[in-house]
Scaffold this active site. Sequence first.
Site, PDB file in Angstrom:
ATOM      1  N   ASP A  99     151.527 -20.725 -13.309  1.00 27.54           N
ATOM      2  CA  ASP A  99     152.445 -20.063 -12.392  1.00 27.54           C
ATOM      3  C   ASP A  99     152.877 -18.725 -13.008  1.00 27.54           C
ATOM      4  OD1 ASP A  99     154.706 -19.306 -10.954  1.00 27.54           O
ATOM      5  OD2 ASP A  99     155.163 -21.407 -10.456  1.00 27.54           O
ATOM      6  N   HIS A 247     145.334   5.448   1.481  1.00 28.29           N
ATOM      7  CA  HIS A 247     143.953   5.914   1.694  1.00 28.29           C
ATOM      8  C   HIS A 247     143.910   7.193   2.552  1.00 28.29           C
ATOM      9  CE1 HIS A 247     143.019   2.173  -0.066  1.00 28.29           C
ATOM     10  NE2 HIS A 247     142.741   1.458   0.999  1.00 28.29           N
TER      11      HIS A 247
HETATM   12  C1  BG6 Z   1     142.150  -2.010   1.670  1.00 30.47           C
HETATM   13  C2  BG6 Z   1     143.019  -2.589   2.757  1.00 30.47           C
HETATM   14  O1  BG6 Z   1     142.913  -1.262   0.777  1.00 30.47           O
HETATM   15  O2  BG6 Z   1     141.187  -1.168   2.255  1.00 30.47           O
HETATM   16  C3  BG6 Z   1     142.184  -3.319   3.783  1.00 30.47           C
HETATM   17  O3  BG6 Z   1     143.952  -3.484   2.170  1.00 30.47           O
HETATM   18  C4  BG6 Z   1     141.085  -2.435   4.301  1.00 30.47           C
HETATM   19  O4  BG6 Z   1     142.993  -3.776   4.859  1.00 30.47           O
HETATM   20  C5  BG6 Z   1     140.319  -1.824   3.142  1.00 30.47           C
HETATM   21  O5  BG6 Z   1     140.222  -3.237   5.075  1.00 30.47           O
HETATM   22  C6  BG6 Z   1     139.307  -0.807   3.606  1.00 30.47           C
HETATM   23  O6  BG6 Z   1     138.513  -0.477   2.513  1.00 30.47           O
HETATM   24  P1  BG6 Z   1     136.990  -0.133   2.678  1.00 30.47           P
HETATM   25  O7  BG6 Z   1     136.545   0.241   1.315  1.00 30.47           O
HETATM   26  O8  BG6 Z   1     136.325  -1.351   3.204  1.00 30.47           O
HETATM   27  O9  BG6 Z   1     136.950   1.001   3.646  1.00 30.47           O
END
Ligand code: BG6
Length: 495
Positions: A99, A247
Amino acid sequence: MTVATRTGAAGPRARSDALVVFGFSGDLVGKKVFPALYAMAKKGRLTVPVIGVASSKWGVDEWHGHVRDSLLHKSHEGGIDDPAAFDRMMSLLSYVSGDYNDAATFTALKAALGSAERPTFYLAIPPSLFATVIQSLGHAGLAGLAQDARVVVEKPFGRDLASARELNAVAHSVFPESSIFRIDHYLGKEAIMNILYFRFANSFLEPVWNRDHIAGVQITLGEDFGIGERGGFYESAGCLRDVVENHLFQIVTLLAMDAPAYQSFEAVHSAKLGVLRAMRPLSATDLVRGQYIGYHEETAVAHDSDVETFCALRLFVDTPRWAGVPWYLRAGKQLPASVVEVQVQMQPPPQQLFDDAGPAGGRANYVRFRLQPRAGVALAARIKRPGREFVGVQRELYLAQDEPETMAPYERLLGDALAGDGALFTDEDAVMAAWAVVEPVLAAHGPALPYGPGTWGPAEADGLTAGDGGWHDPASDVPIDLPTDASPSKARPGR
Ligand code: BG6
């Protein structure tokens, strides 16, 4: 570009001598980290012990089975095609079950680490556990400065500005900033790195890359699937925290930044920070939230949840270069396509000599960065059609990378963290600046509006871009990939 390691003038940092992965039985590790470790093993670059920590009380055989199954069934990167590399990787793995709230787990971890002096702790765990684990690492004496340990923290870093500051303070009470690696795996993607390269390795773009020539920018991060087994995480995050403030904002910074002042990633970070700090904080009218129909039936989702699975927003970057230029961002689950694309819309020619070369006649020139599924850049320009009439068509000149990627983002970023190279990670100032932009709409926003799976979100999202020509649909674009009989420079129909 020289790579600035976090030690700066002191020179390159010593490589880590162990990797500890928290959340070893989790979805993220199964999908991204095992393939990264396996890829490193194939290249002979995985040489340190890897200790997996998880609450699952499995024996060694179960763990081995789990790693194998994950590589075979969860990874999109090709299963196990090199049994010797797989065996090498497995021989480096060991496991600690326990844990995260129990000090005994960290005592067991300390014993498992043995004489390692520079472990990298990778927290692939829910954000709500970051502070607990970091503090426990400190209490267990696993992160003392003398040990040169590092911690890699997944996004989102905090839930808002206040919690990010709090988490930062906790992290700093245990690790110096130079040892904190905040991961945003988009920064490890080739196509994203190419934005920086393409902008500053070419000379034709810079003179037009500003408010005088660019009418607006659109960025779409679409996924044609739902939240799957990640209901618990998604309920605490939502689309804005999951992919927009990290992102998508990172993509904006790379597109909007001024040229780095000198050749170093330190200068890149500082130019990107300038963009984040110049982003105008969002207001409720800048944001449309959506939720796909059926989300309430997903596992671990509240039946009355208002969490958004789609966001569309209008953003302004208040720098001299971008003043007044709208940036439209949208992202979501259960959209018509899995695609990540940037469309930079140029202004039409100032004088409309030809009927079809202005806004009334069609779309003006644009630059399109296709980031996923296949990276490429398209430049759209008009060319006259044969005949007496001065009318033409818009065609795309496209550049596509025809070599496969050599490294997946997690392989690259985990390798960088082990090497102590922070070039592709986010620092505290950038994280705080990003939260400051979304802070006003985290609490004050409209409801998550329903949308049908397979659509581009609720109709209200169209209202955002209505005055600027509407959303450009990346799913209907000619995909940037090479026809088997064509060379990469061949022109193709534009829109
Ligand atoms: C992640 C998110 O950071 O990025 C996800 O938590 C998302 O929800 C993913 O699907 C997308 O990443 P990639 O590399 O598949 O475009």
